[in-house]
Design a protein around this motif. Structure first.
Motif, short mmCIF file in Angstrom:
data_model
loop_
_atom_site.label_atom_id
_atom_site.label_comp_id
_atom_site.label_asym_id
_atom_site.label_seq_id
_atom_site.Cartn_x
_atom_site.Cartn_y
_atom_site.Cartn_z
N SER A 23 0.60 -6.05 -5.21
CA SER A 23 -0.73 -5.47 -5.16
C SER A 23 -0.45 -4.15 -4.46
O SER A 23 -0.11 -3.86 -3.42
CB SER A 23 -1.52 -6.08 -4.26
N THR A 37 -7.91 -2.02 6.05
CA THR A 37 -8.06 -3.10 5.27
C THR A 37 -7.07 -4.10 5.44
O THR A 37 -5.79 -4.01 5.97
CB THR A 37 -7.69 -2.68 3.75
N GLU A 80 -11.11 0.86 -2.07
CA GLU A 80 -11.69 0.34 -0.93
C GLU A 80 -10.94 -0.77 -0.15
O GLU A 80 -11.10 -1.01 0.94
CB GLU A 80 -13.04 -0.05 -1.07
N LEU A 81 -9.77 -0.95 -0.70
CA LEU A 81 -8.85 -1.96 -0.30
C LEU A 81 -7.42 -1.41 0.04
O LEU A 81 -6.29 -2.13 -0.03
CB LEU A 81 -8.55 -3.29 -1.21
N ALA A 89 -7.88 -9.50 2.84
CA ALA A 89 -9.08 -9.22 1.57
C ALA A 89 -8.20 -8.67 0.36
O ALA A 89 -8.68 -9.06 -0.48
CB ALA A 89 -9.75 -7.87 2.28
N VAL A 90 -7.12 -8.37 0.55
CA VAL A 90 -6.03 -7.94 -0.63
C VAL A 90 -5.70 -9.29 -1.51
O VAL A 90 -5.93 -9.18 -2.59
CB VAL A 90 -4.92 -7.29 -0.16
N ARG A 105 0.74 -1.35 0.21
CA ARG A 105 -0.21 0.02 0.00
C ARG A 105 1.01 1.19 0.04
O ARG A 105 1.87 1.17 0.61
CB ARG A 105 -0.89 0.01 1.37
N TYR A 119 -8.67 -10.49 -3.24
CA TYR A 119 -8.98 -9.75 -4.47
C TYR A 119 -8.06 -10.13 -5.45
O TYR A 119 -8.37 -10.19 -6.57
CB TYR A 119 -8.82 -8.20 -3.91
N ARG A 159 -4.88 -2.05 -6.96
CA ARG A 159 -6.08 -2.48 -6.09
C ARG A 159 -7.09 -1.45 -6.19
O ARG A 159 -6.60 -0.25 -6.09
CB ARG A 159 -5.70 -2.89 -4.77
#
Length: 234
Positions: A49, A78, A72-73, A82-83, A10, A86, A69
């Protein structure tokens, strides 16, 4: 068997701005994870990601593929699970199916490919659903205590106070470097439970990098451990 490596990265790190691509011993931090994954020879695909264009450019430069991504992720709340889900679902929609997925963290410059390989080898022929890197606490947690509101000490397990540290059971924690998952394997337990295989790493190869102090300590450790590996400049 087809294996996928996913590196979550991220862009919104607050305690260390741009942490995932901050220069670590002359190279972006995430580059170490990408290179270890590629050098292991385990993966059909290594995917980063991210929601950040600069992280995406750096990741591609070091040989990873990038999957952007959705917003919202990409916030502080987060969960990494969930990542990962996805990415797997997106690739499946494109006709790509895998048997094992490895989550490799972008802040793991000490990770050695032999442990990554060991995690896969021990998992693939077992009835476990996952494996992950662990290391031991440097001091027995059984003699730990809290500090109370009135600034006094209170042991969690008073009965252990008279015991010698060498007589207490060794305890372990997640090393924060990698985890393997056997896709399709159903577990009713938590990841730190009976369906997971621990891959024990030496403590000198484990260092959290959450603050600038952590970052500086990790660089000093890396230069001592790998003196011939940090002379390349961007």
């Amino acid at each position: 068997m087809k294996n996928l490596c996913i590196i979550p990265a991220r862009g919104g790190s607050k305690r260390i701005p741009k942490k995932n691509i901050k220069l670590f011993c002359g190279k972006p931090l995430i580059a170490y994870s990408i290179e270890t994954a590629l050098e292991s020879g385990l993966f059909e695909k290594v995917v980063v990601s991210t929601d950040d264009e600069e992280i995406a450019r750096v990741s591609k430069r070091y040989g990873a593929e990038v999957l952007k991504r959705p917003k919202e992720l990409a916030d502080d709340m987060t969960h990494v699970g969930a990542v990962i889900e996805y990415v797997i679902n997106t690739l499946q929609k494109n006709g790509e199916n895998y048997d094992f997925v490895c989550t490799l963290y972008a802040t793991a410059p000490f990770l050695q490919k032999k442990y990554l390989i060991k995690g896969y080898e021990e998992l693939k022929d077992s009835d476990a659903c996952g494996s992950f890197g662990v290391t031991s606490f440097e001091y027995p947690i059984w003699r730990s205590f809290r500090i109370t509101k009135d600034n006094r000490c209170e042991m969690f397990w008073r009965e252990n106070f008279p015991k010698r540290s060498q007589d207490l059971e060794e305890a372990y924690h997640d090393a924060g470097q990698f985890s393997w998952k056997k896709l399709g394997c159903k577990s009713s337990d938590i990841p730190f439970g009976k369906d997971s295989i621990p891959i024990i790493l030496p403590r000198y190869l484990v260092q959290d990098i959450d603050t600038l102090e952590d970052f500086k300590r990790a660089e000093l450790m890396y230069k001592v451990l790998f003196p011939n590996s940090f002379d390349r400049k961007e």
